[in-house]
Write a protein that holds these residues in place. Sequence first.
Motif, PDB file in Angstrom:
ATOM      1  N   VAL A 131       0.856  -1.188   0.000  1.00  0.00           N
ATOM      2  CA  VAL A 131       0.000   0.000   0.000  1.00  0.00           C
ATOM      3  C   VAL A 131       0.891   1.236   0.000  1.00  0.00           C
ATOM      4  CG1 VAL A 131      -1.900  -1.127   1.222  1.00  0.00           C
ATOM      5  CG2 VAL A 131      -0.126   0.050   2.533  1.00  0.00           C
ATOM      6  N   PHE A 132       0.283   2.380  -0.260  1.00  0.00           N
ATOM      7  CA  PHE A 132       1.024   3.641  -0.174  1.00  0.00           C
ATOM      8  C   PHE A 132       1.395   3.901   1.288  1.00  0.00           C
ATOM      9  CE2 PHE A 132      -0.863   6.055  -4.088  1.00  0.00           C
ATOM     10  CZ  PHE A 132      -0.529   4.979  -4.897  1.00  0.00           C
ATOM     11  N   ASP A 133       2.664   4.255   1.523  1.00  0.00           N
ATOM     12  CA  ASP A 133       3.125   4.627   2.866  1.00  0.00           C
ATOM     13  C   ASP A 133       3.272   6.132   3.016  1.00  0.00           C
ATOM     14  OD1 ASP A 133       3.204   2.601   4.666  1.00  0.00           O
ATOM     15  OD2 ASP A 133       5.392   2.447   4.767  1.00  0.00           O
ATOM     16  N   ALA A 134       3.724   6.791   1.956  1.00  0.00           N
ATOM     17  CA  ALA A 134       3.903   8.242   1.987  1.00  0.00           C
ATOM     18  C   ALA A 134       4.010   8.755   0.554  1.00  0.00           C
ATOM     19  CB  ALA A 134       5.156   8.622   2.780  1.00  0.00           C
ATOM     20  N   ILE A 135       3.624  10.026   0.367  1.00  0.00           N
ATOM     21  CA  ILE A 135       3.717  10.668  -0.940  1.00  0.00           C
ATOM     22  C   ILE A 135       4.421  12.011  -0.754  1.00  0.00           C
ATOM     23  CG2 ILE A 135       2.464  11.519  -2.962  1.00  0.00           C
ATOM     24  CD1 ILE A 135       0.102   9.733  -2.020  1.00  0.00           C
ATOM     25  N   GLU A 136       5.489  12.175  -1.495  1.00  0.00           N
ATOM     26  CA  GLU A 136       6.255  13.426  -1.439  1.00  0.00           C
ATOM     27  C   GLU A 136       6.161  14.116  -2.798  1.00  0.00           C
ATOM     28  OE1 GLU A 136      10.934  14.875  -0.931  1.00  0.00           O
ATOM     29  OE2 GLU A 136      10.378  12.753  -0.699  1.00  0.00           O
ATOM     30  N   LYS A 137       5.966  15.419  -2.778  1.00  0.00           N
ATOM     31  CA  LYS A 137       5.877  16.163  -4.028  1.00  0.00           C
ATOM     32  C   LYS A 137       7.176  16.898  -4.285  1.00  0.00           C
ATOM     33  CE  LYS A 137       2.927  19.192  -6.778  1.00  0.00           C
ATOM     34  NZ  LYS A 137       1.712  20.043  -6.816  1.00  0.00           N
ATOM     35  N   ARG A 138       7.746  16.680  -5.479  1.00  0.00           N
ATOM     36  CA  ARG A 138       8.997  17.328  -5.886  1.00  0.00           C
ATOM     37  C   ARG A 138       8.680  18.210  -7.088  1.00  0.00           C
ATOM     38  NH1 ARG A 138      12.793  11.832  -5.649  1.00  0.00           N
ATOM     39  NH2 ARG A 138      12.661  11.536  -3.375  1.00  0.00           N
ATOM     40  N   ASP A 139       8.556  19.494  -6.842  1.00  0.00           N
ATOM     41  CA  ASP A 139       8.076  20.425  -7.869  1.00  0.00           C
ATOM     42  C   ASP A 139       8.992  20.522  -9.082  1.00  0.00           C
ATOM     43  OD1 ASP A 139       5.768  21.087  -6.488  1.00  0.00           O
ATOM     44  OD2 ASP A 139       6.797  22.602  -5.298  1.00  0.00           O
ATOM     45  N   ASP A 140      10.271  20.215  -8.928  1.00  0.00           N
ATOM     46  CA  ASP A 140      11.209  20.367 -10.041  1.00  0.00           C
ATOM     47  C   ASP A 140      11.367  19.088 -10.861  1.00  0.00           C
ATOM     48  OD1 ASP A 140      12.405  18.967  -8.001  1.00  0.00           O
ATOM     49  OD2 ASP A 140      14.372  19.917  -8.215  1.00  0.00           O
ATOM     50  N   ALA A 141      10.579  18.065 -10.546  1.00  0.00           N
ATOM     51  CA  ALA A 141      10.722  16.781 -11.237  1.00  0.00           C
ATOM     52  C   ALA A 141       9.679  16.635 -12.336  1.00  0.00           C
ATOM     53  CB  ALA A 141      10.592  15.627 -10.248  1.00  0.00           C
ATOM     54  N   ASP A 142      10.027  15.891 -13.385  1.00  0.00           N
ATOM     55  CA  ASP A 142       9.091  15.628 -14.476  1.00  0.00           C
ATOM     56  C   ASP A 142       7.916  14.806 -13.975  1.00  0.00           C
ATOM     57  OD1 ASP A 142       8.338  15.799 -17.235  1.00  0.00           O
ATOM     58  OD2 ASP A 142       8.923  13.700 -17.458  1.00  0.00           O
ATOM     59  N   LEU A 143       8.212  13.875 -13.063  1.00  0.00           N
ATOM     60  CA  LEU A 143       7.173  13.103 -12.379  1.00  0.00           C
ATOM     61  C   LEU A 143       7.226  13.503 -10.910  1.00  0.00           C
ATOM     62  CD1 LEU A 143       7.744   9.583 -14.031  1.00  0.00           C
ATOM     63  CD2 LEU A 143       5.991  11.277 -14.619  1.00  0.00           C
ATOM     64  N   PRO A 144       6.455  14.495 -10.518  1.00  0.00           N
ATOM     65  CA  PRO A 144       6.664  15.146  -9.221  1.00  0.00           C
ATOM     66  C   PRO A 144       6.252  14.350  -7.993  1.00  0.00           C
ATOM     67  CG  PRO A 144       4.775  16.092 -10.338  1.00  0.00           C
ATOM     68  CD  PRO A 144       5.421  15.166 -11.320  1.00  0.00           C
ATOM     69  N   LEU A 145       5.427  13.323  -8.141  1.00  0.00           N
ATOM     70  CA  LEU A 145       4.966  12.573  -6.978  1.00  0.00           C
ATOM     71  C   LEU A 145       5.875  11.379  -6.731  1.00  0.00           C
ATOM     72  CD1 LEU A 145       1.089  12.612  -7.519  1.00  0.00           C
ATOM     73  CD2 LEU A 145       2.539  14.273  -6.319  1.00  0.00           C
ATOM     74  N   HIS A 146       6.542  11.391  -5.596  1.00  0.00           N
ATOM     75  CA  HIS A 146       7.457  10.314  -5.206  1.00  0.00           C
ATOM     76  C   HIS A 146       6.733   9.484  -4.145  1.00  0.00           C
ATOM     77  CE1 HIS A 146      11.289   8.285  -4.762  1.00  0.00           C
ATOM     78  NE2 HIS A 146      11.262   8.489  -3.458  1.00  0.00           N
ATOM     79  N   ILE A 147       6.298   8.288  -4.533  1.00  0.00           N
ATOM     80  CA  ILE A 147       5.436   7.463  -3.683  1.00  0.00           C
ATOM     81  C   ILE A 147       6.263   6.346  -3.055  1.00  0.00           C
ATOM     82  CG2 ILE A 147       3.397   5.992  -3.628  1.00  0.00           C
ATOM     83  CD1 ILE A 147       2.517   7.532  -6.233  1.00  0.00           C
ATOM     84  N   THR A 148       6.211   6.276  -1.738  1.00  0.00           N
ATOM     85  CA  THR A 148       6.873   5.196  -1.005  1.00  0.00           C
ATOM     86  C   THR A 148       5.843   4.145  -0.636  1.00  0.00           C
ATOM     87  OG1 THR A 148       8.459   6.756  -0.051  1.00  0.00           O
ATOM     88  CG2 THR A 148       8.263   4.608   1.016  1.00  0.00           C
ATOM     89  N   LEU A 149       6.129   2.891  -0.956  1.00  0.00           N
ATOM     90  CA  LEU A 149       5.222   1.798  -0.658  1.00  0.00           C
ATOM     91  C   LEU A 149       5.598   1.109   0.650  1.00  0.00           C
ATOM     92  CD1 LEU A 149       4.874   0.115  -4.177  1.00  0.00           C
ATOM     93  CD2 LEU A 149       3.574   2.031  -3.217  1.00  0.00           C
ATOM     94  N   SER A 150       4.642   0.383   1.206  1.00  0.00           N
ATOM     95  CA  SER A 150       4.890  -0.337   2.460  1.00  0.00           C
ATOM     96  C   SER A 150       5.967  -1.398   2.301  1.00  0.00           C
ATOM     97  CB  SER A 150       3.597  -0.981   2.956  1.00  0.00           C
ATOM     98  OG  SER A 150       3.048  -1.831   1.960  1.00  0.00           O
TER      99      SER A 150
END
Length: 468
Positions: A237-256
């Motif tokens: 499952v999703f553990d955390a979501i970090e947004k990186r505004d300077d990235a082409d794919l800005p959502l960095h999703i950490t899974l369990s």
Amino acid sequence: MAEHAYDFDLFVIGGGSGGVRAARIAAIAGARVGLAEEYRMGGTCVIRGCVPKKFMVYASQYGKDIAKSAGYGWRVGDVSYDHGTFASAMHAEVDRLSGIYFRNLKNAGVDIFEERAEFVDAHTVRLKKSGKTITAEKILIAVGGAPWRPSPEELPGIEYTITSNEVFQLEELPKHVVIAGGGYIAVEFAHIFAGLGVPTCLVYRGEEVLRGFDADVRTAVHEGLKEAGVRVVTGAVFDAIEKRDDADLPLHITLSSGAHIDADVALMAVGRRPNTEGLGCEAAGIELDDNGAVKVDEWSKTNVDSVWAVGDVTDRVALTPVAIREGHAFADTEFGGNPWHFDHSDIATAVFSQPEVGTVGLSEADARKAYGADIDIYKTNFKPMKNALNGDTSRVLMKLVVRASDQKMLGVHMVGDDSAEVIQAIGIAIKMGVTKPDFDRTCAVHPSVAEELVTMRTKWVPEVATNA
């Protein structure tokens, strides 16, 4: 002129399919009816559910159909998809349908209030925007459900995700979409985006999607997702979501599991909840269950004599046609002099995966739980004739669940193109108590996929491990 104790005979809270049907039928029967809708007429199905979703399914299928047409001699030049053109047409049709709901109510004589209504007591609601209070002899709750998301404490970064409400408002296709969930909504949108050429990943806590469906259906759909190009991640499952505004794919999703996925759109499709928060049910003494659903009996009546509820808000069977039938039954019973209630057994349903699912009746597991060894299974898995020339490797699954003692058909399950169309007709037969010999006596329509339903003669026997 006669004096009335209340402003209305019936007041309906919610302008979705169930509420609109109940209001219109009651008004036609002569009742004085009012209805409040805080957003747009038509509810989840018309505005942000089945209707626009099915249009998206059609859109995603066309590209594959064009590609497959080469096997039948068609030569097509450069093909491209314009999401803006499609979205404009889709929203225009949704607007048209919403307008029809509105006009049908008006034509039936229903007074419409375009604002939120909340309970004051068992016979009174307050309109939130205007502050006006309205009384009614009978009140019907038809506010539906809403997508559920974890809280920020449960999932940091949840504010960067969207739900099935917002997915229809995407102005551009995602570069990479990650979908959380394994139910029908998650599965359908995974196929939609993959079909539109979007790299798609589905993350599900279980091992196979579509929990609650027949096991063979689950396996077929799960494998079909992978064949469609969807990356399927299970046991996480999703553990955390970090947004990186300077990235082409800005959502960095950490899974369990510790893995990471980058995307520009994260769709949460992890369930829905009855839309009762802030409705004021406690003020009217209306009982809710632990999930927030309104408790009702078979007549859709709550514990309060003047209040009923239909549709997804009751958390019985969350399907638009079910809400419509419940609303119609309520109106006929209370205002039409024709008492009846909806039978929630053997409801034919579909999942618009690609290929789609059609199912009615008991799964094999539920049948064995109910009847033990008194179960016969017939099933087939084959390549449809249409795919003989077009290069499509997808197959069709058909499965019959039969009670052995009297040969009654308990369940029919399909995965394949047009399964929804076929299962609607099968649903009639199941509702009438059809038997396996009835199927066997029915002449096949050849050549067709559906003919396999009436030509299966060999019982399926599970493989038993043996020592070499």
